[in-house]
Write an enzyme that holds these catalytic residues in place. Sequence first.
Site, short mmCIF file in Angstrom:
data_model
loop_
_atom_site.label_atom_id
_atom_site.label_comp_id
_atom_site.label_asym_id
_atom_site.label_seq_id
_atom_site.Cartn_x
_atom_site.Cartn_y
_atom_site.Cartn_z
N GLY A 1 0.89 -1.07 -0.02
CA GLY A 1 0.00 0.20 -0.05
C GLY A 1 0.75 1.26 -0.09
CG LEU A 2 -1.17 4.28 2.02
CD1 LEU A 2 -1.75 5.07 3.14
CD2 LEU A 2 -1.48 4.89 0.60
CE1 TYR B 1 -6.71 2.10 11.31
CE2 TYR B 1 -8.63 3.83 10.83
CZ TYR B 1 -7.40 3.31 10.57
OH TYR B 1 -6.71 3.55 9.39
N1 LIG Z 1 -5.67 3.23 2.93
C1 LIG Z 1 -6.32 4.11 3.50
O1 LIG Z 1 -7.53 4.53 3.17
C2 LIG Z 1 -5.93 4.47 4.79
C3 LIG Z 1 -6.79 5.66 5.39
C4 LIG Z 1 -6.38 6.24 6.58
C5 LIG Z 1 -5.26 5.89 6.99
N2 LIG Z 1 -4.39 4.89 6.58
C6 LIG Z 1 -3.30 4.53 7.30
O2 LIG Z 1 -1.96 4.42 6.47
C7 LIG Z 1 -1.14 3.46 6.81
C8 LIG Z 1 -0.89 2.42 5.88
O3 LIG Z 1 -1.95 1.40 5.41
P1 LIG Z 1 -2.34 1.07 4.07
O4 LIG Z 1 -3.38 1.42 3.66
O5 LIG Z 1 -1.09 1.19 3.23
O6 LIG Z 1 -2.64 -0.47 4.30
P2 LIG Z 1 -1.73 -1.90 3.85
O7 LIG Z 1 -1.57 -2.00 2.63
O8 LIG Z 1 -2.74 -2.91 4.55
O9 LIG Z 1 -0.47 -1.92 4.48
C9 LIG Z 1 -0.26 -1.84 5.69
C10 LIG Z 1 1.39 -2.14 6.11
O10 LIG Z 1 1.63 -2.53 7.64
C11 LIG Z 1 2.07 -3.71 7.90
N3 LIG Z 1 1.82 -4.05 9.23
C12 LIG Z 1 0.56 -4.42 9.65
N4 LIG Z 1 0.67 -4.93 10.96
C13 LIG Z 1 2.11 -4.75 11.09
C14 LIG Z 1 2.76 -5.46 12.15
N5 LIG Z 1 2.54 -5.92 13.46
N6 LIG Z 1 4.24 -5.18 12.20
C15 LIG Z 1 4.72 -4.50 11.09
N7 LIG Z 1 4.07 -4.21 9.88
C16 LIG Z 1 2.74 -4.47 10.23
C17 LIG Z 1 1.55 -4.39 6.76
O11 LIG Z 1 2.00 -5.77 6.73
P3 LIG Z 1 1.41 -6.94 5.91
O12 LIG Z 1 1.62 -6.95 4.34
O13 LIG Z 1 2.42 -8.23 6.41
O14 LIG Z 1 0.03 -7.11 6.45
C18 LIG Z 1 1.64 -3.61 5.51
O15 LIG Z 1 2.84 -3.53 5.15
C19 LIG Z 1 -1.96 2.79 7.99
O16 LIG Z 1 -1.33 3.20 9.19
C20 LIG Z 1 -3.35 3.08 8.02
O17 LIG Z 1 -3.87 3.14 9.34
C21 LIG Z 1 -4.76 4.48 5.48
#
Ligand SMILES: NC(=O)c1ccc[n+]([C@@H]2O[C@H](COP(=O)([O-])OP(=O)(O)OC[C@H]3O[C@@H](n4cnc5c(N)ncnc54)[C@H](OP(=O)(O)O)[C@@H]3O)[C@@H](O)[C@H]2O)c1
Length: 307
Positions: A27-28, A179
Amino acid sequence: MTPNNWTIADIPDLTGKTIIVTGGNSGLGFESVKAFAWKGASVIMACRTVAKGEDAKKQIVKFLPSADITVMRLDLTDLESVRDFVSNFKKNHIRLDVLLNNAGIMMVPYNVTKDGFESQLATNHLGHFALTGLLLDVLRNTPKSRVVNVSSLAHKWGEMDFNNLLYENGNGYSPTKAYSRSKLSNLLFTYELQRFFEQHKIDAISLASHPGLSDTNLANHLVKKWYFRLLQPILFRMFQPPSMGALPEIRASVDPGASANEFYGPGGKRQMKGYPVTVHPKMKAHDKESARKLWEVSEKLTSVTYS
Ligand SMILES: NC(=O)c1ccc[n+]([C@@H]2O[C@H](COP(=O)([O-])OP(=O)(O)OC[C@H]3O[C@@H](n4cnc5c(N)ncnc54)[C@H](OP(=O)(O)O)[C@@H]3O)[C@@H](O)[C@H]2O)c1
């Protein structure tokens, strides 16, 4: 002049910079690693599953053979893993220009980590709190270093309850509430960390970002839920691609014009989409009393003391 349509083309040369991205394999985080590596930084992709990190690295190196990316294991739900990560990092690095606390989980069912913490606060806040504290000496030794915490629009619904911060035994737990609390915690921590840097005259700044709504793997576990399927067609129209969703955290990490305490998010309607600009969180994110309490309880729970 900071451009309003800021993109990765505005990133300066990052040669010689060292950047850690937590959750850099997806993702991000993945988009951020790609952008930093493209601009010449030495990037540490901190992942809970090394094989996923190596796959992600391969994808980047395929089109960017010069990319300097090291995959390292970090499980934020396990304080021992956080300590191991930091000690391995320090074996090879004496500087850290940017710590991008990006990894996260969202709206999962009640679960307790190995260390006994509710899993969303553990992953999204406590693990990053411990990581930052253990890296403090390296951040302190690197002029103009930065810590960037990735929050969410969901911080708006977050409530801090210090009598039941971890929803003990699932009491009062809802995936959404937990969350939102963790994402409010990201902002409270950002501002308290900046106060800490200033009090201790550390040449570092603390900033935050949020991506709006972006199509990543974050909601994969919700896809089977009836309400998600119902909302999916609408949600997908609202989502922006991860390459856009990552721009606020990338800008907070490396825009030379960014300053302490800034919060970057998409500049479009209701901050859901668009190019990254500075935005304002809800006032409760600036509550100094909550920030101080969260800091104290985080030090106690993680046994990581900032000094
Ligand atoms: N996407 C959105 O619309 C959105 C909106 C608001 C905020 N955010 C924030 O953006 C950030 C990135 O999220 P994303 O949207 O890119 O989601 P994502 O694609 O699910 O990526 C999340 C990443 O965090 C890793 N992760 C989860 N648990 C972990 C742990 N215990 N230790 C180390 N790494 C861990 C995941 O690893 P795995 O690949 O192994 O699961 C993955 O690499 C998060 O903080 C999220 O709350 C996202």
